[in-house]
Motif scaffolding. Structure first.
Motif, PDB file in Angstrom:
ATOM      1  N   THR A 271       0.829  -1.206   0.000  1.00 50.95           N
ATOM      2  CA  THR A 271       0.000   0.000   0.000  1.00 50.95           C
ATOM      3  C   THR A 271       0.861   1.252   0.000  1.00 50.95           C
ATOM      4  O   THR A 271       0.631   2.194  -0.777  1.00 50.95           O
ATOM      5  N   HIS A 341      -7.438   4.961   4.838  1.00 54.06           N
ATOM      6  CA  HIS A 341      -6.465   4.745   5.916  1.00 54.06           C
ATOM      7  C   HIS A 341      -7.035   3.913   7.062  1.00 54.06           C
ATOM      8  O   HIS A 341      -6.423   2.956   7.534  1.00 54.06           O
ATOM      9  N   PHE A 362      -0.174   2.629   7.603  1.00 49.50           N
ATOM     10  CA  PHE A 362      -1.288   2.175   6.775  1.00 49.50           C
ATOM     11  C   PHE A 362      -1.574   0.690   7.018  1.00 49.50           C
ATOM     12  O   PHE A 362      -2.053  -0.014   6.137  1.00 49.50           O
ATOM     13  N   ALA A 365      -5.199  -0.086   6.477  1.00 49.81           N
ATOM     14  CA  ALA A 365      -5.783   0.506   5.272  1.00 49.81           C
ATOM     15  C   ALA A 365      -6.559  -0.532   4.463  1.00 49.81           C
ATOM     16  O   ALA A 365      -6.248  -1.728   4.481  1.00 49.81           O
ATOM     17  N   ASP A 402     -12.643   7.913   6.721  1.00 44.75           N
ATOM     18  CA  ASP A 402     -11.507   8.800   6.966  1.00 44.75           C
ATOM     19  C   ASP A 402     -11.956  10.230   7.251  1.00 44.75           C
ATOM     20  O   ASP A 402     -11.248  10.976   7.939  1.00 44.75           O
TER      21      ASP A 402
END
Length: 485
Positions: A271, A341, A362, A365, A402
């Motif tokens: 990521t 995230h 992350f 994520a 987020d």
């Protein structure tokens, strides 16, 4: 009084299940408040002592609730009016414990607790006493894992021995014979060396997404630990080949036999590699240790994080807005690539040498394009967690998750505390999934401009549809506040 008129704490098991089936947030809050502590105690009591240090009972219970909410909504549970929801939740908990116990026991080796001292390989003991910096990372995790499973007597003996106390002194201190102390030390040495051998010979599970070019662990000189989390530890290091400081994140040694943990660690590396933005901490590559674990090499940011900063001094509302706007810029880049995230909090926002924000970690994520997203676990940091991360009844996780995280960060910077606080994890989670809104930051800090308070509260709306539709909209609402004199 009808069931709809009764307070949630007096609802029957039948009512709780029916309301959970309909996605009721009050029912979810009541479930957390009523059963979380009991289920955690049940999980602790059913964990075999040999693997108790490897499984977090609260993680198991979070997984139980997540599965329950999903399955209840899908209509998989049927309960009569006199039924007992505790039995259902306890059965799910026992099932998950049984699966995890089988997994952890699959590759465990038997340990001879009565091995004589003469059988110990002294050359390995020398290596233990004089580890290289790279070995120190693995040994620290190994020691933590080893000591957490000791009996009270062995743990006390080991502690006194590490203080360089002699056997007669230890015997007097613990109230047993010198022979018992010698036997205890023999067990400790043999068990630890057996564990060390097992860990060094063990291999991490095969993962298809391994990059073709792995970094050489010998190119990095570890200097000091700068962070620690559930998945791993982060060290400041010097990369000899590039002649530069870097941050190296090691996957915990105890997790290298867990396919899910390894995949998550490698997914984080992948990521970050997809994200190239000045406000996101970038990666230099992935490597593997001789012991079979993995490490991720990232940019080193010399400053502290926003959590430490707010503990040391108050933050002006204007500075808080500037940092959140910069975070928006990083998230816009991530969201444009379908990455959310899912763990925004002050501790994951670093301050660089110019006073700007850099987004990191992350590990939780999600790729919105992923056809099989993780949905069975409650993941995130409870005081900053969006409701949909704890209960599917609030809707799916998407970019607005987020947006909530941005509001949580802004709230913490303005008030010095997270949006949700409580005396225990169940209490905090109950507030997260309950219908009560977050307290207005203006009540905690009356000097705040009304516009700042309004933006923060809209970000923290419980229902995703009531929040800003994107982080770009959040930035557009905050930028004029910075430009105002």
């Amino acid at each position: 009084m009808s069931a709809t008129d009764q307070p949630p704490h007096s609802w029957s098991s039948f009512d709780l299940l029916e309301r959970s089936r309909g996605g009721g947030d009050a029912a979810a809050a009541a479930l957390f408040a009523r059963y979380f502590a009991r289920l955690t105690s049940l999980a602790k009591s059913r964990l075999p002592s040999q693997i108790a240090s490897r499984i977090d009972p609260e993680d198991v219970v979070m997984s139980v609730f997540r599965s329950f909410f999903v399955d209840a909504r899908d209509g998989r549970y049927v309960l009569g009016r006199k039924g007992d929801l505790w039995r259902l939740l306890a059965a799910i908990t026992k099932h998950k414990l049984m699966r995890q116990t089988r997994f952890h026991r699959a590759d465990r080796r038997s340990i001879d607790l009565d091995a004589p001292l003469e059988q110990i390989d002294e050359t390995r003991l020398v290596r233990l006493l004089e580890p290289t910096p790279e070995d120190a990372v693995d040994l620290a995790d190994l020691l933590n894992d080893f000591t957490s499973g000791l009996s009270p007597l062995d743990g006390h003996v080991l502690e006194l021995r590490m203080r360089e106390m002699q056997i007669p002194e230890i015997a007097r201190e613990v109230g047993c014979s010198e022979r018992s102390v010698r036997r205890s030390l023999s067990r400790l040495r043999s068990s630890f060396l057996d564990r060390l051998s097992s860990d060094q010979n063990g291999l991490a599970p095969d993962v298809e997404t391994l990059p073709s070019a792995l970094l050489d662990h010998g190119d990095f000189l570890l200097q000091r630990m700068i962070g620690s989390g559930r998945m791993g530890k982060v060290f400041k290091a010097w990369q000899r080949g590039e002649d530069r400081p870097v941050a190296v994140k090691f996957l915990r040694k105890s997790l290298i036999h867990h396919p899910g943990a390894v995949r998550r660690f490698l997914a984080e590396a992948q990521t970050i590699a997809e994200l190239r933005h000045p406000k996101i901490v970038g990666t230099h590559g992935l490597g593997r240790t001789p012991g079979g674990s993995y490490f991720l090499v990232m940019e080193y940011v010399a400053g502290s994080n926003l959590d430490l900063h707010t503990r040391r001094s108050d933050v002006s509302w204007r500075q808080a807005v500037v940092w959140v706007v910069e975070t928006c810029q990083a998230l816009e880049h991530a969201h444009a690539r379908g990455i959310v995230h899912c763990d925004l909090k002050p501790a994951n926002l670093l301050i660089d040498e110019n006073g700007g924000v850099r987004v990191t970690d992350f590990g939780l994520a999600r790729h919105l394009s992923d056809p099989t997203p993780r949905t069975v676990h409650i993941e995130g940091t409870a005081p900053y967690m969006a409701p949909e991360q704890a209960s599917r009844s609030w809707g799916p996780i998407d970019a607005r998750t987020d947006v909530y995280g941005l509001g949580a960060v802004l709230f913490a910077l303005l008030t010095g505390r997270p949006p949700w606080i409580g005396g225990s994890l169940p209490e905090v989670l109950a507030k997260v999934v309950g219908d009560e809104p977050v307290v207005s930051p203006g009540l905690i800090r009356p000097d705040l401009p009304t516009t700042v308070v309004d933006v923060c509260r809209k970000c923290l709306a419980k229902r995703p549809r009531d929040r800003y539709g994107s982080v770009m909209e959040v930035r557009a609402a905050l930028v004029p506040l910075i430009e105002e004199r």
